[in-house]
Design a protein around this motif. Structure first.
Motif, PDB file in Angstrom:
ATOM      1  N   ILE A 193      15.701  -9.122  -7.919  1.00 39.74           N
ATOM      2  CA  ILE A 193      15.538  -9.658  -9.268  1.00 39.74           C
ATOM      3  C   ILE A 193      14.578  -8.786 -10.069  1.00 39.74           C
ATOM      4  CG2 ILE A 193      16.006 -12.041  -8.554  1.00 39.74           C
ATOM      5  CD1 ILE A 193      12.972 -12.558  -8.739  1.00 39.74           C
ATOM      6  N   ALA A 194      14.778  -8.788 -11.375  1.00 41.01           N
ATOM      7  CA  ALA A 194      13.863  -8.123 -12.295  1.00 41.01           C
ATOM      8  C   ALA A 194      12.970  -9.182 -12.922  1.00 41.01           C
ATOM      9  CB  ALA A 194      14.641  -7.376 -13.368  1.00 41.01           C
ATOM     10  N   GLU A 195      11.658  -8.953 -12.833  1.00 42.46           N
ATOM     11  CA  GLU A 195      10.701  -9.845 -13.479  1.00 42.46           C
ATOM     12  C   GLU A 195      10.001  -9.096 -14.609  1.00 42.46           C
ATOM     13  OE1 GLU A 195       8.954 -13.076 -10.936  1.00 42.46           O
ATOM     14  OE2 GLU A 195       8.911 -11.407  -9.502  1.00 42.46           O
ATOM     15  N   ARG A 196       8.917  -9.666 -15.073  1.00 42.73           N
ATOM     16  CA  ARG A 196       8.240  -9.108 -16.247  1.00 42.73           C
ATOM     17  C   ARG A 196       7.721  -7.692 -15.998  1.00 42.73           C
ATOM     18  NH1 ARG A 196       3.625 -12.206 -19.769  1.00 42.73           N
ATOM     19  NH2 ARG A 196       2.852 -10.450 -20.978  1.00 42.73           N
ATOM     20  N   THR A 197       7.057  -7.467 -14.870  1.00 42.02           N
ATOM     21  CA  THR A 197       6.431  -6.169 -14.627  1.00 42.02           C
ATOM     22  C   THR A 197       6.848  -5.528 -13.316  1.00 42.02           C
ATOM     23  OG1 THR A 197       4.512  -7.217 -13.579  1.00 42.02           O
ATOM     24  CG2 THR A 197       4.391  -6.808 -15.959  1.00 42.02           C
ATOM     25  N   GLN A 198       7.876  -6.059 -12.656  1.00 40.52           N
ATOM     26  CA  GLN A 198       8.253  -5.491 -11.367  1.00 40.52           C
ATOM     27  C   GLN A 198       9.623  -6.011 -10.956  1.00 40.52           C
ATOM     28  OE1 GLN A 198       5.067  -7.060  -9.061  1.00 40.52           O
ATOM     29  NE2 GLN A 198       5.859  -9.139  -9.081  1.00 40.52           N
ATOM     30  N   ARG A 199      10.119  -5.415  -9.908  1.00 36.70           N
ATOM     31  CA  ARG A 199      11.292  -5.956  -9.236  1.00 36.70           C
ATOM     32  C   ARG A 199      10.840  -6.605  -7.942  1.00 36.70           C
ATOM     33  NH1 ARG A 199      16.242  -1.812 -10.865  1.00 36.70           N
ATOM     34  NH2 ARG A 199      16.079  -2.350 -13.068  1.00 36.70           N
ATOM     35  N   SER A 200      11.510  -7.693  -7.595  1.00 39.76           N
ATOM     36  CA  SER A 200      11.115  -8.466  -6.417  1.00 39.76           C
ATOM     37  C   SER A 200      12.347  -8.787  -5.593  1.00 39.76           C
ATOM     38  CB  SER A 200      10.420  -9.770  -6.832  1.00 39.76           C
ATOM     39  OG  SER A 200       9.281  -9.515  -7.619  1.00 39.76           O
ATOM     40  N   LEU A 201      12.114  -9.009  -4.316  1.00 43.50           N
ATOM     41  CA  LEU A 201      13.171  -9.457  -3.415  1.00 43.50           C
ATOM     42  C   LEU A 201      12.988 -10.945  -3.182  1.00 43.50           C
ATOM     43  CD1 LEU A 201      13.315  -6.527  -0.844  1.00 43.50           C
ATOM     44  CD2 LEU A 201      15.113  -7.224  -2.437  1.00 43.50           C
ATOM     45  N   LEU A 202      14.027 -11.699  -3.460  1.00 44.54           N
ATOM     46  CA  LEU A 202      13.997 -13.147  -3.324  1.00 44.54           C
ATOM     47  C   LEU A 202      14.895 -13.532  -2.156  1.00 44.54           C
ATOM     48  CD1 LEU A 202      12.862 -15.680  -4.824  1.00 44.54           C
ATOM     49  CD2 LEU A 202      15.037 -15.753  -6.053  1.00 44.54           C
ATOM     50  N   LYS A 203      14.334 -14.211  -1.164  1.00 43.71           N
ATOM     51  CA  LYS A 203      15.116 -14.667  -0.022  1.00 43.71           C
ATOM     52  C   LYS A 203      15.554 -16.103  -0.285  1.00 43.71           C
ATOM     53  CE  LYS A 203      15.028 -14.750   5.050  1.00 43.71           C
ATOM     54  NZ  LYS A 203      14.188 -14.522   6.266  1.00 43.71           N
ATOM     55  N   ILE A 204      16.867 -16.353  -0.192  1.00 39.34           N
ATOM     56  CA  ILE A 204      17.394 -17.677  -0.525  1.00 39.34           C
ATOM     57  C   ILE A 204      18.316 -18.176   0.575  1.00 39.34           C
ATOM     58  CG2 ILE A 204      17.246 -17.268  -3.022  1.00 39.34           C
ATOM     59  CD1 ILE A 204      20.268 -16.724  -3.007  1.00 39.34           C
ATOM     60  N   GLN A 205      18.502 -19.481   0.592  1.00 41.09           N
ATOM     61  CA  GLN A 205      19.485 -20.085   1.482  1.00 41.09           C
ATOM     62  C   GLN A 205      20.887 -19.902   0.894  1.00 41.09           C
ATOM     63  OE1 GLN A 205      18.401 -24.159   2.124  1.00 41.09           O
ATOM     64  NE2 GLN A 205      16.387 -23.665   2.973  1.00 41.09           N
ATOM     65  N   ALA A 206      21.892 -20.331   1.634  1.00 42.92           N
ATOM     66  CA  ALA A 206      23.265 -20.178   1.167  1.00 42.92           C
ATOM     67  C   ALA A 206      23.511 -20.903  -0.147  1.00 42.92           C
ATOM     68  CB  ALA A 206      24.229 -20.676   2.234  1.00 42.92           C
ATOM     69  N   ASN A 207      22.774 -22.007  -0.388  1.00 41.21           N
ATOM     70  CA  ASN A 207      22.965 -22.767  -1.630  1.00 41.21           C
ATOM     71  C   ASN A 207      22.092 -22.262  -2.778  1.00 41.21           C
ATOM     72  OD1 ASN A 207      20.455 -23.617  -0.879  1.00 41.21           O
ATOM     73  ND2 ASN A 207      20.921 -25.806  -0.871  1.00 41.21           N
ATOM     74  N   GLY A 208      21.294 -21.228  -2.512  1.00 40.95           N
ATOM     75  CA  GLY A 208      20.451 -20.657  -3.544  1.00 40.95           C
ATOM     76  C   GLY A 208      19.000 -21.085  -3.483  1.00 40.95           C
ATOM     77  N   GLU A 209      18.652 -22.072  -2.630  1.00 44.78           N
ATOM     78  CA  GLU A 209      17.270 -22.535  -2.546  1.00 44.78           C
ATOM     79  C   GLU A 209      16.367 -21.398  -2.072  1.00 44.78           C
ATOM     80  OE1 GLU A 209      15.819 -25.283  -3.366  1.00 44.78           O
ATOM     81  OE2 GLU A 209      17.584 -26.495  -3.910  1.00 44.78           O
ATOM     82  N   CYS A 210      15.208 -21.266  -2.701  1.00 45.48           N
ATOM     83  CA  CYS A 210      14.280 -20.179  -2.403  1.00 45.48           C
ATOM     84  C   CYS A 210      13.598 -20.388  -1.049  1.00 45.48           C
ATOM     85  CB  CYS A 210      13.235 -20.067  -3.505  1.00 45.48           C
ATOM     86  SG  CYS A 210      11.979 -18.805  -3.203  1.00 45.48           S
ATOM     87  N   LEU A 211      13.493 -19.296  -0.265  1.00 47.43           N
ATOM     88  CA  LEU A 211      12.775 -19.305   1.000  1.00 47.43           C
ATOM     89  C   LEU A 211      11.497 -18.478   0.932  1.00 47.43           C
ATOM     90  CD1 LEU A 211      15.801 -18.820   3.424  1.00 47.43           C
ATOM     91  CD2 LEU A 211      14.536 -20.933   2.987  1.00 47.43           C
ATOM     92  N   GLY A 212      11.398 -17.599  -0.057  1.00 45.31           N
ATOM     93  CA  GLY A 212      10.221 -16.742  -0.185  1.00 45.31           C
ATOM     94  C   GLY A 212      10.523 -15.571  -1.100  1.00 45.31           C
ATOM     95  N   ILE A 213       9.454 -14.864  -1.482  1.00 45.33           N
ATOM     96  CA  ILE A 213       9.597 -13.767  -2.428  1.00 45.33           C
ATOM     97  C   ILE A 213       8.721 -12.599  -1.992  1.00 45.33           C
ATOM     98  CG2 ILE A 213       7.755 -14.591  -3.963  1.00 45.33           C
ATOM     99  CD1 ILE A 213       9.477 -13.648  -6.332  1.00 45.33           C
ATOM    100  N   VAL A 214       9.188 -11.384  -2.269  1.00 46.89           N
ATOM    101  CA  VAL A 214       8.434 -10.167  -1.965  1.00 46.89           C
ATOM    102  C   VAL A 214       8.335  -9.344  -3.247  1.00 46.89           C
ATOM    103  CG1 VAL A 214       8.229  -8.111  -0.530  1.00 46.89           C
ATOM    104  CG2 VAL A 214       9.366 -10.154   0.378  1.00 46.89           C
ATOM    105  N   PRO A 215       7.187  -9.367  -3.947  1.00 50.21           N
ATOM    106  CA  PRO A 215       7.028  -8.507  -5.132  1.00 50.21           C
ATOM    107  C   PRO A 215       6.917  -7.047  -4.686  1.00 50.21           C
ATOM    108  CG  PRO A 215       5.406 -10.287  -5.090  1.00 50.21           C
ATOM    109  CD  PRO A 215       6.014 -10.211  -3.732  1.00 50.21           C
TER     110      PRO A 215
END
Length: 993
Positions: A521-543
């Motif tokens: 994903i692209a955020e305001r000042t960086q790109r981050s990796l978003l780990k999600i479940q199959a339904n899209g629920e967030c499991l964690g983020i890595v800026p």
């Protein structure tokens, strides 16, 4: 805004023959229907198929207008024409000569692009003078490119705030800043575009923030001070390169006591301090070294399988080979590559060869340059490679992705305002090409909503791979920012499911590892990796602090493409290395103008602080914002109506130059009439010879409304007719007083990778002796039809062109003339594998035939080096001039037949000069050499071999530019053998390089 400044110097150094306004789109309107959507402040001219985009343009500009008027402390007095093209994708630009905004979007326009160009238009208002919009031409050359583009980026952030921040962070942490001099060259098309625009935008935003700490109305005050310093009263010091006075530098000194270079140094120091305090996860090891295995000039296409990773690379035969890559267990970088699969033709730029049917995607050569077309083709195995076999279906628009499931062939495409995912069933492939009615598009959106392909999941069955899921995003533009959705589509069952995804996060790619998914994903000042479940629920983020440009997976590991300063690398990120932070709301893209849309009436200083890349970040919801364009009708006067023809005057400039047989000319060059859509343009010039008292006049009407393009010119000019040699040894240039009209029609055909142009027309003129006696068909009425045919293209890095031309003055049409002219020319140039050098070959031949007393004195002439001769029809763009020596390099030879063969070789002595001197950016010092053999002779009266001469020459040229106008200046030495040597000067420019 690339190339929008590439015409300004033409008014100082060229004649009316080299005027090139409007810059335009390079494509006639032809049979395309144009509509208009307008309000009292903006006149939007658009393709009839893009009414939604037109509403987006109108609403974006109208909503920003009160804010921009306030921030710039100036208002436009007349409605602004905005012309958009839905069939071209070149750079958009703000035309300060015509006072119009010209957008090229393929029907997929973006709010921030509109605001970027609008910022330019507002800034140009501060540079107008008594000549109106076009008067800016006397002030714009002084403005550094970094401020010109940086101001537009500082307010709009059209490169996206995550890109601006990522580039700034990478440069600050690794000390990889472009030099201050380099920021003066942003339009050269050498890959510096994004880095240059982003760096300039962040730099100017920093200057503005500092300025508003000092002055409440800093920006308009700065622009007024800059304008003042570009006035003629300052020319004695500003036009003198040895002084350190420059309008922008001295305007900045008035506020900060420092010039641009000193401020850039201070900005870099502050940026480094900020980013060292705000570190994120880096996927690049400090000890990792760039090698032949892990470094790529451009990010390769990648395909992952259960047993490994393959990339697609072009080989020396012009084919694409699928290559298996291996990764280092310590660094995660590629440490080896091994050819794996069969070869695919280079023209097949997207393919799927591991399913039931090998398929590929190719572009379709078009007769006219319009909206792109693509063919999905079936490939066949031919020994060690795939060849195109048969066409499955042809699609108009842009097809970007191609895939195969158990039951279907699917693809992602853009068509004007539409973006969609479509498919055809394999059961429909029994008869090719497939009927267009068999195409189904279950996923389709219209602007301001856009469908973007995110990724796919594949499964293996009997050694074949099929896509089982396709992930896509839907982006929706609003004035207050964008909203985003993530969806999953099963290409076999047709089931579509929306994932539970944060609408603030801008998804760029999605991939699957085991039972989880990863979203880049692209955020305001960086790109981050978003780990999600199959339904899209967030499991964690890595800026991330790296410049991540690509995401895929292999087994449980992630495959990540990272942009370096001068290329790309691939990195395998192992599961055990992946440390997650807690889920949070994404922090979206921001700009001062988005801040103003959320907080109407905010001043620029406050908006800059809130939008700063260094400010405290917070996640702001724009869920209540309405889709962009939905409010346009509130202010619209006309909505999607047939475009009206509206003419207006553009400019009239004073001129002084030397295009006269006896010396300088003084007069006016103008565009007295142009319609708002720039389909019809009138050029006019009246130039009076100061010594000759001769009125050189021309008025031309050019229409790009039709296919072909039409030109009608009425003129009076001095036409060079060669030299007269007298028995006493004197030589006289013979000139004709020619008054006439010229009509031409030009058509261009596109057969990728070849372009064919054809022009034909008629010249009708009255010719009378002006300088010289009445001799050799120098008077009377001349009626002369003409035609020219040209071919050009590239093949394996070899550029070539071939042209044929003919002019005929038939006796049946002419009382005093009876002659014809034929000419042919062939040029080819290719790079060589050493010294970054180029080798060129030129072949040229021409002949004039006719009755002796009905053929002009000047038939053909030849010079070993091109030089400028007034009235010869040649332009100023590239010439050589004698300095000293008695050589014959610039001496003309005459006849009724000529021929030339020439070899050219050049290489850069200093390839990346990167030096600013005065307002010119010097980027290369180039050595060139030529040897040619040619001459002119009278067929039947002279032996051609006795008139041919061998010449050679060597020169060193400085290449420099100012905002897209490229110049060269150098000195050379050469010789016509046998004979004395000669030193010459090279000088020229290229308006559209």
């Amino acid at each position: 805004m690339y190339k929008k400044l590439a015409i300004y110097m033409c008014f100082f150094v060229s004649s009316t023959n080299s005027l090139s306004l409007p810059i335009g789109f390079g494509v006639p309107q032809g049979d395309r229907e144009y509509h208009q959507t307008t309000n009292p402040n903006f006149l939007i001219y658009h393709d009839a198929s893009t009414s939604h985009e037109a509403k987006m343009i109108l609403e974006s500009l109208e909503a920003a207008r009160p804010t921009m008027d306030s921030w710039f402390d100036i208002s436009r007095k007349t409605p602004m024409p905005v012309i958009s093209s839905a069939i071209t994708a070149n750079a958009s630009f703000s035309n300060f000569i015509t006072g119009a905004m010209e957008l090229q979007t393929l029907g997929q326009g973006q709010r921030d692009l509109f605001w970027h160009e609008y910022t330019h238009m507002m800034m140009f208002l501060h540079l107008e003078n008594f000549m109106g919009h076009a008067g800016s031409i006397f002030h714009v050359p002084w403005m550094p490119a970094w401020f010109l583009e940086g101001l537009a980026e500082a307010l709009s952030v059209s490169t996206a705030s995550d890109r601006q921040a990522t580039i700034e962070r990478k440069q600050a942490l690794h000390d990889k800043w472009p030099t201050y001099d380099r920021l003066h060259s942003l339009y050269s098309g050498n890959g510096f575009f994004e880095q240059g625009y982003s760096t300039s935008g962040a730099f100017v935003a920093w200057i503005l923030r500092k300025g508003y700490e000092k002055e409440q109305n800093f920006l308009p005050l700065l622009l007024r001070r800059f304008y003042k310093y570009t006035l003629p009263i300052y020319y004695p010091i500003s036009m003198t390169p040895i002084t350190d006075f420059l309008p922008m530098d001295d305007a900045l000194k008035d506020f900060f006591g420092k010039n641009g270079k000193e401020l850039y140094k201070e900005y870099k120091e502050e940026a480094k301090k900020h980013w060292e305090k705000h570190r994120s996860v880096s996927l690049m090891s400090p000890n990792a070294k760039k090698t032949q295995w892990n470094y790529f000039n451009r990010l390769p296409s990648t395909r992952t399988y259960s047993n490994g990773v393959n990339i697609f690379q072009e080989d020396t035969t012009g084919y694409i080979r699928e290559v298996e890559v291996y990764f280092d267990s310590t660094t995660g970088l590629v440490n080896n590559r091994m050819p794996s699969a069969k070869l695919i033709q280079k023209s097949v730029f997207e393919s799927s060869t591991r399913g039931d049917i090998p398929i590929g995607l190719v572009t379709v050569p078009q007769l006219k340059n319009g909206l792109p077309k693509y063919q999905i083709v079936q490939l066949k195995i031919n020994e060690d490679h795939f060849d195109m076999d048969s066409i499955i279906i042809e699609r108009e628009g842009q097809v970007t992705k191609l895939g195969e499931s158990q039951s279907n062939i699917f693809w992602h495409e853009y068509l004007y305002e539409l973006s969609q995912i479509c498919y055809i069933a394999k059961s429909d492939l029994s008869k090719l090409p497939v009927n267009p009615n068999a195409v189904h598009c279950p996923v389709s959106e219209t602007l301001p909503r856009t469908v973007e392909f995110m990724g796919r999941d594949s499964e293996e069955s009997e050694s074949k791979f099929y896509s089982t899921r396709v992930w896509y995003a839907v982006h929706e533009q609003t004035l207050q920012g964008d909203r985003h959705e993530l969806w999953e589509w099963n290409p076999d069952s047709g089931e579509i499911t929306q994932l539970n995804f944060d609408s603030r996060a801008y998804p760029l790619a999605l991939t699957k590892t085991a039972n989880t998914r990863w979203v880049l994903i692209a955020e305001r000042t960086q790109r981050s990796l978003l780990k999600i479940q199959a339904n899209g629920e967030c499991l964690g983020i890595v800026p991330l602090e790296d410049d991540v440009a690509f995401l895929s997976s292999v087994n449980n590991d992630l495959l990540i493409g990272i942009a370096l300063n001068d290329g790309f690398t691939l990195r395998k990120w192992k599961k055990e290395e992946q440390t997650l932070q807690a889920c949070r709301k994404a922090i979206p893209h921001i700009s001062p103008l988005i801040v103003a849309m959320r907080s109407p009436g905010i001043d620029l200083g406050s908006a800059l602080k809130k939008a700063s890349l260094w400010a405290h970040e917070s996640s702001i919801s724009n869920d209540s914002a309405k889709p962009l364009g939905s409010e346009a009708e509130k202010t619209a006067i006309s909505n999607n109506q047939a475009a009206e023809w509206q003419p207006r005057p553009i400019f009239a400039f004073p001129w002084i130059g030397a295009n006269d047989a006896l010396g300088y000319q003084l007069g006016v060059m103008s565009v007295p009439l142009m319609d708002h859509m720039q389909n019809e343009t009138v050029y006019a010039s009246v130039l009076y010879g100061l010594q000759s008292k001769y009125p050189n006049t021309e008025i031309s009407l050019i229409s790009t409304r039709f296919w072909p393009q039409l030109t009608l010119s009425l003129y009076r000019r001095q036409a060079w007719n060669g030299y007269l040699y007298f028995s006493n040894g004197s030589v006289l240039s013979d000139y004709i007083d020619e008054k006439g009209a010229r009509f031409a029609a030009t058509t261009i055909f596109y057969f990728s990778p070849m372009t064919v142009s054809f022009s034909t027309g008629l010249l009708a003129a009255r010719r009378d002796p002006y300088i010289g006696p009445r001799i050799f068909a120098s008077d009377g009425n001349l009626y002369q039809p003409f035609a020219a045919l040209g071919f050009s293209g590239t093949a394996k890095k070899i550029a070539w062109n071939f042209s044929l031309s003919s002019q005929v003055a038939p006796a049946a049409w002419n009382r005093n003339y009876d002659f014809n002219v034929l000419g042919a020319q062939f040029n080819v140039k290719r790079p060589l594998p050493f010294l970054s050098s180029n080798l060129g070959l030129q072949l040229e031949a021409a002949r004039t035939r006719g009755k002796g007393d009905k053929t002009p004195l000047l038939r053909q002439f030849y010079t070993p080096l091109k030089t400028f001769i007034p009235g010869s029809g040649a332009g100023y763009t590239q010439n050589s001039y004698p300095l000293f020596g008695l050589g014959r390099l610039l001496q003309a030879r005459f006849g009724d037949t000529k021929a030339r063969a020439e070899l050219d070789w050049d290489f850069p002595v200093i390839k990346d000069w990167d030096k600013l001197y005065w307002i010119m950016y010097f980027y290369e010092l180039r050595f060139s050499a030529f040897v040619n053999y040619g001459g002119a002779w009278y067929q039947g009266y002279q032996n051609p071999r006795s008139q041919m001469v061998l010449a050679h020459g060597y020169s060193m040229d400085m290449l420099f530019e100012n905002k897209g106008v490229h110049f060269n200046l150098g000195v050379g030495i050469g010789q016509v053998r046998p004979g004395a040597g000669q030193v010459f000067l090279n000088a020229g420019f290229d308006l559209m390089l």
